[in-house]
Design an enzyme around this catalytic site. Structure first.
Site, mmCIF file in Angstrom:
data_model
loop_
_atom_site.group_PDB
_atom_site.id
_atom_site.type_symbol
_atom_site.label_atom_id
_atom_site.label_comp_id
_atom_site.label_asym_id
_atom_site.label_seq_id
_atom_site.Cartn_x
_atom_site.Cartn_y
_atom_site.Cartn_z
ATOM 1 N N ASN A 8 0.869 -1.177 0.000
ATOM 2 C CA ASN A 8 0.000 0.000 0.000
ATOM 3 C C ASN A 8 0.911 1.233 0.000
ATOM 4 O OD1 ASN A 8 -1.823 2.039 0.464
ATOM 5 N ND2 ASN A 8 -2.354 1.399 2.547
ATOM 6 N N TRP A 9 1.031 1.838 -1.182
ATOM 7 C CA TRP A 9 1.961 2.969 -1.310
ATOM 8 C C TRP A 9 1.353 4.287 -0.808
ATOM 9 C CZ3 TRP A 9 4.443 1.959 -6.832
ATOM 10 C CH2 TRP A 9 5.332 0.893 -6.708
ATOM 11 N N LYS A 10 0.080 4.264 -0.455
ATOM 12 C CA LYS A 10 -0.587 5.469 0.075
ATOM 13 C C LYS A 10 -0.290 6.663 -0.837
ATOM 14 C CE LYS A 10 -0.235 3.368 4.595
ATOM 15 N NZ LYS A 10 -0.131 3.514 6.029
ATOM 16 N N HIS A 95 -9.631 1.548 4.481
ATOM 17 C CA HIS A 95 -8.386 1.722 5.236
ATOM 18 C C HIS A 95 -8.634 2.721 6.372
ATOM 19 C CE1 HIS A 95 -4.312 2.801 6.314
ATOM 20 N NE2 HIS A 95 -3.923 1.695 5.716
ATOM 21 N N GLU A 97 -6.999 5.075 7.438
ATOM 22 C CA GLU A 97 -6.702 6.477 7.106
ATOM 23 C C GLU A 97 -7.872 7.124 6.357
ATOM 24 O OE1 GLU A 97 -2.946 5.650 5.269
ATOM 25 O OE2 GLU A 97 -2.068 5.218 7.237
ATOM 26 N N GLU A 167 -5.845 -4.543 10.636
ATOM 27 C CA GLU A 167 -4.848 -3.497 10.801
ATOM 28 C C GLU A 167 -5.172 -2.666 12.045
ATOM 29 O OE1 GLU A 167 -2.597 -2.491 6.974
ATOM 30 O OE2 GLU A 167 -4.293 -1.163 7.134
ATOM 31 N N GLY A 173 2.147 2.452 10.811
ATOM 32 C CA GLY A 173 3.146 3.510 10.645
ATOM 33 C C GLY A 173 3.821 3.935 11.935
ATOM 34 N N SER A 214 2.935 -1.873 10.592
ATOM 35 C CA SER A 214 4.380 -1.921 10.889
ATOM 36 C C SER A 214 5.016 -3.273 10.568
ATOM 37 C CB SER A 214 4.650 -1.528 12.346
ATOM 38 O OG SER A 214 4.290 -0.171 12.558
ATOM 39 N N GLY A 235 2.783 -1.097 4.369
ATOM 40 C CA GLY A 235 2.895 0.307 3.966
ATOM 41 C C GLY A 235 4.353 0.692 3.792
ATOM 42 N N GLY A 236 4.938 1.258 4.845
ATOM 43 C CA GLY A 236 6.297 1.801 4.784
ATOM 44 C C GLY A 236 7.328 0.860 4.169
HETATM 45 P P1 PGA Z 1 2.599 0.428 7.696
HETATM 46 O O1 PGA Z 1 1.186 0.670 6.998
HETATM 47 O O2 PGA Z 1 3.145 -0.893 7.179
HETATM 48 O O3 PGA Z 1 3.468 1.581 7.262
HETATM 49 O O4 PGA Z 1 2.373 0.390 9.158
HETATM 50 C C1 PGA Z 1 0.300 -0.390 6.788
HETATM 51 C C2 PGA Z 1 -0.997 0.125 6.194
HETATM 52 O O5 PGA Z 1 -1.446 1.193 6.587
HETATM 53 O O6 PGA Z 1 -1.608 -0.523 5.328
#
Ligand code: PGA
Length: 261
Positions: A8-10, A95, A97, A167, A173, A214, A235-236
């Site tokens: 997930n590159w957001k 998600h 976010e 999640e 994050g 994470s 994500g990251g």
């Molecule tokens: P993260 O994000 O791996 O940076 O914690 C995961 C996500 O939000 O899908």
């Protein structure tokens, strides 16, 4: 079963950066051919750039959201039909976010229906906030998020696959992933909640459960081996192609190890 690893590159990469990262990832995945389903979810505008390069199927393309209508006066939204045109086959829905910006359970349910109606595989995100966990409301939160979707969604038909990504919001994050025991008990809760809503055989055949929050190359084995998740939403650690390829390989190795036991 092949694990699924979703990037997930957001909104972290620009267009040129996305193309560069996707091209390099494709090169590495083609060279190593891991026994995993690899899904990359770049921003909407980057999707068409991957239609051809990913056409060999080594990497699957996914979107980070969709709208529930096919067409109409919906400024700024993206239709599932348009996603199909880009070659996307997966779509992240709900998600945290997006929920934080106002997306509701009802929106998530409508988007899930739209995704399924257009043969896009939904990756539905659920998870509690830190406060909900502190107040011991983590289980009811996740249960009600699932119920909101699956009370109004017909059971999956043959061949349809639905992903649920657990999640925990406090783990996203933050560099503080859920410990594997916590993650495992939530995976079991998700499975049980689905079985209460959908025939158990269908849950086994049509649902996959991912862990996200994470995830990195070091901790991913804990979830797919000890926790028995079907893969991870990342994500990251998905932004750098080298790091992400290593993470995928670690996930495959841990899954293979689990099967040998
Ligand atoms: P993260 O994000 O791996 O940076 O914690 C995961 C996500 O939000 O899908």
């Amino acid at each position: 079963m092949r694990p699924t690893v979703v990037a997930n590159w957001k909104m972290q990469l620009g267009l040129a950066e996305s193309v560069k990262a996707g091209t390099e990832l494709h090169r590495q995945i083609s060279a190593t051919q891991p026994e995993a389903t690899v899904v990359v979810c770049p921003s909407f505008v980057a999707l068409p750039y991957f239609h051809e390069p990913f056409a060999d199927g080594r990497i699957q393309l996914g979107a980070q959201d969709l709208f529930w209508s096919d067409k109409g006066a919906f400024t700024g939204e993206v239709s599932p039909l348009t996603l199909q045109e880009t070659g996307a086959r997966y779509v992240i829905i709900g998600h945290s976010e997006r929920r934080h910006l106002g997306e509701t359970d009802t929106d998530v349910a409508r988007k899930t229906l739209a995704a399924l109606a257009h043969s896009l595989m939904p990756i539905i995100c659920v998870g509690e906030t830190g406060q909900q966990r502190t107040e011991n409301r983590h289980e009811v939160t996740v249960q009600s998020q699932l119920k909101a979707v699956f009370r109004s969604t017909p059971p999956p038909t043959r061949g349809q696959v639905i992903y649920i990504a657990y999640e925990p919001v406090w783990a996203i994050g933050t560099g503080e992933p859920a410990d594997p025991d916590t993650a495992e008990s939530m995976r079991e809760l998700i499975r049980q909640t689905l079985i209460d809503l959908i025939p158990a055989a269908l849950v086994e055949s049509s649902f996959r459960i991912l862990y996200g929050g994470s995830v990195n190359v070091k901790n991913v084995p804990n979830y797919v081996r000890t926790g028995r998740y079907d893969g991870a939403l990342v994500g990251g650690a998905s932004l750098d192609p080298n790091e992400f390829t290593q993470l995928i390989n670690a996930c495959v190795a841990a899954t293979a190890g689990a099967e040998e036991k």
